[in-house]
Design an enzyme around this catalytic site. Structure first.
Site, PDB file in Angstrom:
ATOM      1  N   SER A   1      15.798  -5.356 -16.030  1.00  0.00           N
ATOM      2  CA  SER A   1      15.130  -4.129 -15.609  1.00  0.00           C
ATOM      3  C   SER A   1      15.407  -3.758 -14.160  1.00  0.00           C
ATOM      4  CB  SER A   1      13.625  -4.252 -15.830  1.00  0.00           C
ATOM      5  OG  SER A   1      13.110  -5.356 -15.110  1.00  0.00           O
TER       6      SER A   1
ATOM      7  N   HIS B   1      15.041  -2.404 -22.098  1.00  0.00           N
ATOM      8  CA  HIS B   1      15.840  -1.376 -21.414  1.00  0.00           C
ATOM      9  C   HIS B   1      17.134  -1.062 -22.155  1.00  0.00           C
ATOM     10  CE1 HIS B   1      13.179  -1.124 -17.940  1.00  0.00           C
ATOM     11  NE2 HIS B   1      12.988  -2.406 -18.154  1.00  0.00           N
TER      12      HIS B   1
ATOM     13  N   LYS C   1      10.274   3.576 -23.344  1.00  0.00           N
ATOM     14  CA  LYS C   1      11.400   3.937 -22.483  1.00  0.00           C
ATOM     15  C   LYS C   1      12.367   4.812 -23.289  1.00  0.00           C
ATOM     16  CE  LYS C   1      10.289  -0.243 -19.971  1.00  0.00           C
ATOM     17  NZ  LYS C   1       9.399   0.231 -18.920  1.00  0.00           N
TER      18      LYS C   1
ATOM     19  N   THR D   1      -7.639  -2.294 -29.686  1.00  0.00           N
ATOM     20  CA  THR D   1      -7.528  -1.120 -30.557  1.00  0.00           C
ATOM     21  C   THR D   1      -6.059  -0.766 -30.792  1.00  0.00           C
ATOM     22  OG1 THR D   1      -9.640  -0.328 -29.737  1.00  0.00           O
ATOM     23  CG2 THR D   1      -8.206   1.312 -30.757  1.00  0.00           C
TER      24      THR D   1
ATOM     25  N   THR E   1      10.449  -1.909 -26.550  1.00  0.00           N
ATOM     26  CA  THR E   1       9.332  -1.020 -26.200  1.00  0.00           C
ATOM     27  C   THR E   1       9.565   0.345 -26.820  1.00  0.00           C
ATOM     28  OG1 THR E   1       8.026  -0.100 -24.382  1.00  0.00           O
ATOM     29  CG2 THR E   1      10.386  -0.145 -24.064  1.00  0.00           C
TER      30      THR E   1
ATOM     31  N   ARG F   1       0.828  -1.208   0.000  1.00  0.00           N
ATOM     32  CA  ARG F   1       0.000   0.000   0.000  1.00  0.00           C
ATOM     33  C   ARG F   1       0.862   1.258   0.000  1.00  0.00           C
ATOM     34  NH1 ARG F   1      -3.067  -2.346   4.004  1.00  0.00           N
ATOM     35  NH2 ARG F   1      -3.058  -0.515   5.323  1.00  0.00           N
TER      36      ARG F   1
HETATM   37  N1  PMP Z   1       9.982  -6.132 -20.592  1.00  0.00           N
HETATM   38  C1  PMP Z   1      10.700  -5.608 -19.582  1.00  0.00           C
HETATM   39  C2  PMP Z   1      12.032  -6.196 -19.271  1.00  0.00           C
HETATM   40  C3  PMP Z   1      10.202  -4.536 -18.846  1.00  0.00           C
HETATM   41  O1  PMP Z   1      10.920  -4.023 -17.839  1.00  0.00           O
HETATM   42  C4  PMP Z   1       8.939  -3.982 -19.183  1.00  0.00           C
HETATM   43  C5  PMP Z   1       8.305  -2.825 -18.457  1.00  0.00           C
HETATM   44  N2  PMP Z   1       9.004  -2.204 -17.495  1.00  0.00           N
HETATM   45  C6  PMP Z   1       8.232  -4.553 -20.242  1.00  0.00           C
HETATM   46  C7  PMP Z   1       8.779  -5.617 -20.916  1.00  0.00           C
HETATM   47  C8  PMP Z   1       6.899  -4.014 -20.647  1.00  0.00           C
HETATM   48  O2  PMP Z   1       7.070  -2.859 -21.425  1.00  0.00           O
HETATM   49  P1  PMP Z   1       5.947  -1.741 -21.492  1.00  0.00           P
HETATM   50  O3  PMP Z   1       6.165  -0.835 -20.327  1.00  0.00           O
HETATM   51  O4  PMP Z   1       6.152  -1.082 -22.808  1.00  0.00           O
HETATM   52  O5  PMP Z   1       4.624  -2.441 -21.404  1.00  0.00           O
END
Ligand code: PMP
Length: 428
Positions: free
Chosen positions: A207, A235, A266, A296, A263, A40
């Protein structure tokens, strides 16, 4: 934790709708209260930053605002003029939304251009966009692992939740290898049925640890055991390698990984996810992936903005250089103060606190006394006892800001009597 509604009490309450509703709401209230206070407080801190209207990495130098040290907009592309202009122009041209799923009216010129650009970035035949990295991993892995009969998947122990969920949805058999341990990977592969189709899944930059996978060894093992490979470069894309193509590209190994996943949220500063790989694999995912089909499409303006970000970072090294200067400086300053962190291989500086309560206290002190927002990371994002402050120096932070940040962290370290460790910055 699952919610259990007793059928008996439902029957008893059937006559009194209001009470039934209360009962259901009570269940959710109990679920919230029953979850540990840590979770929380984690959410509360996350929301705190949102109470500052214009808080962003860009404002780090403005003393009246909190400075953000846990943004994944690592290169500041979410604020870059070329990206903003492209987005505004596309909004004027195509409106706010895509208007449909990719297969039913939602595909726009910019989606197609962006997929071409991403395929080119990774030197792959084709690429496919998703609405997020999460849905890209979920949708792609459920098809790739799920549609190869008898497929056995080999997955790093620290792989992201989206990878875990995609593999779950695939229904394929899964073997977990110890984090960044190629010997263990090899052992598991050697024990598997030589005839079975195999898939190895890893991240290039992890990550939460900020460390890098031994890609050359993984590629070599994959070759020897005839396994396909899937590499999450979430990353890394934008930040590493020639043109920001990632770690595999930096090590000259992009061809050794069947599918590269990334992604747009980032390094590329917008939102969305993608995979790039051989045409038949990409086409199969396009045809069968539920998270691609039944949702979508990304707004065209987001695709346009991401396209501008990818193009910019393919031709400019300036942001990558600034990011790396700041990361290097932070590694050095933390080492000088003997503040321990997991890895000095990347820009993700995971300061090791190893205590949930202390970690949260530090995060709070940083925010309240120093105007610095850095999120405490607790289980389930990391294992219990491995709690971290996940610090992400960005390309838009100035040298002075990095110095000020470490100074603030040093004061908090002193105030809480946290342990100092001489050999910091070495890989855990
Ligand atoms: N793979 C890794 C290693 C991530 O750290 C993350 C999100 N932090 C994702 C995939 C998911 O990416 P997105 O935030 O674009 O949904």
């Amino acid at each position: 934790a699952a919610l259990h509604v007793s059928t008996q009490s439902q029957v008893a309450h059937r006559a009194k709708r209001v009470d039934v509703t209360t009962q259901y709401l009570d269940l959710f209230s109990r679920l919230i209260e029953g979850s540990d206070g840590g979770k929380r407080e984690f959410l509360e801190l996350g929301r705190l930053a949102g109470q500052f209207p214009a808080a962003s990495v860009r404002d780090a130098g403005d003393a009246s605002r909190i400075s953000v040290w846990c943004s994944n907009d690592y290169l500041g592309m979410g604020q870059h003029p070329a990206v903003l202009d492209a987005m505004k122009e596309a909004v004027d041209q195509y409106g706010a939304g895509a208007g449909g799923s990719r297969n039913i009216g939602g595909t726009n010129h910019y989606h197609v251009l962006l997929e071409k650009e991403l395929a080119a970035l990774h030197g792959k035949e084709d690429a496919l966009l998703f609405t997020s990295g999460y849905t890209a991993n979920d949708g792609a892995l459920s098809v790739i692992a799920g549609r190869m009969d008898g497929c056995v998947v080999f997955s790093d122990a620290l792989n992201h939740a989206s990878i875990i969920d995609g593999l779950r949805h695939s229904g394929a058999q899964k073997r977990i290898f110890r984090h960044n341990d190629p010997a263990h990977l090899e052992e598991l592969l050697a024990a598997a049925d030589p005839e079975a189709p195999k898939l190895i899944v890893a991240e290039s930059v992890y990550s939460m640890n900020g460390d890098i996978a031994p890609l050359a060894e993984i590629a070599d093992i994959a070759k020897r055991h005839g396994a396909m490979t899937f590499l999450d470069e979430v990353h890394a894309v934008g930040m590493y390698g020639p043109q920001g193509a990632g770690i595999a590209a930096r090590e000259g190994l992009a061809d050794d990984f069947t599918v590269i996943m990334g992604t747009l949220a980032k390094g590329f500063g917008t939102t969305g996810g993608y995979i790039a790989g051989p045409a038949p694999v990409i086409e199969a995912v396009r045809m069968f992936s539920r998270s691609f089909i039944f949702t979508t499409a990304l707004p065209p303006a987001v695709a346009a903005a991401a396209l501008a970000a990818v193009r910019h970072l393919r031709s400019s090294d300036a942001e990558r250089e600034r990011l790396w200067e700041n990361a290097r400086l932070m590694h050095r300053l933390l080492n000088e103060r003997q503040i321990p962190f997991i890895s000095d291989q990347t820009h993700i500086v995971s300061v090791l606190v190893r205590d949930e309560a202390l970690c949260k206290r530090m995060s709070r002190l940083l925010l309240e006394q120093h105007g610095v927002y850095v999120q405490a990371i607790n289980a389930p994002s990391v294992r219990v006892g491995e709690e971290i402050l996940r610090v992400a120096p960005g390309a838009v932070h100035t040298t002075g800001e990095v110095e000020k940040f470490v100074e603030a962290l040093d004061q908090v370290w002193r105030e809480t009597g946290a342990e100092r460790v001489p050999a910091a910055g070495q890989e855990a």
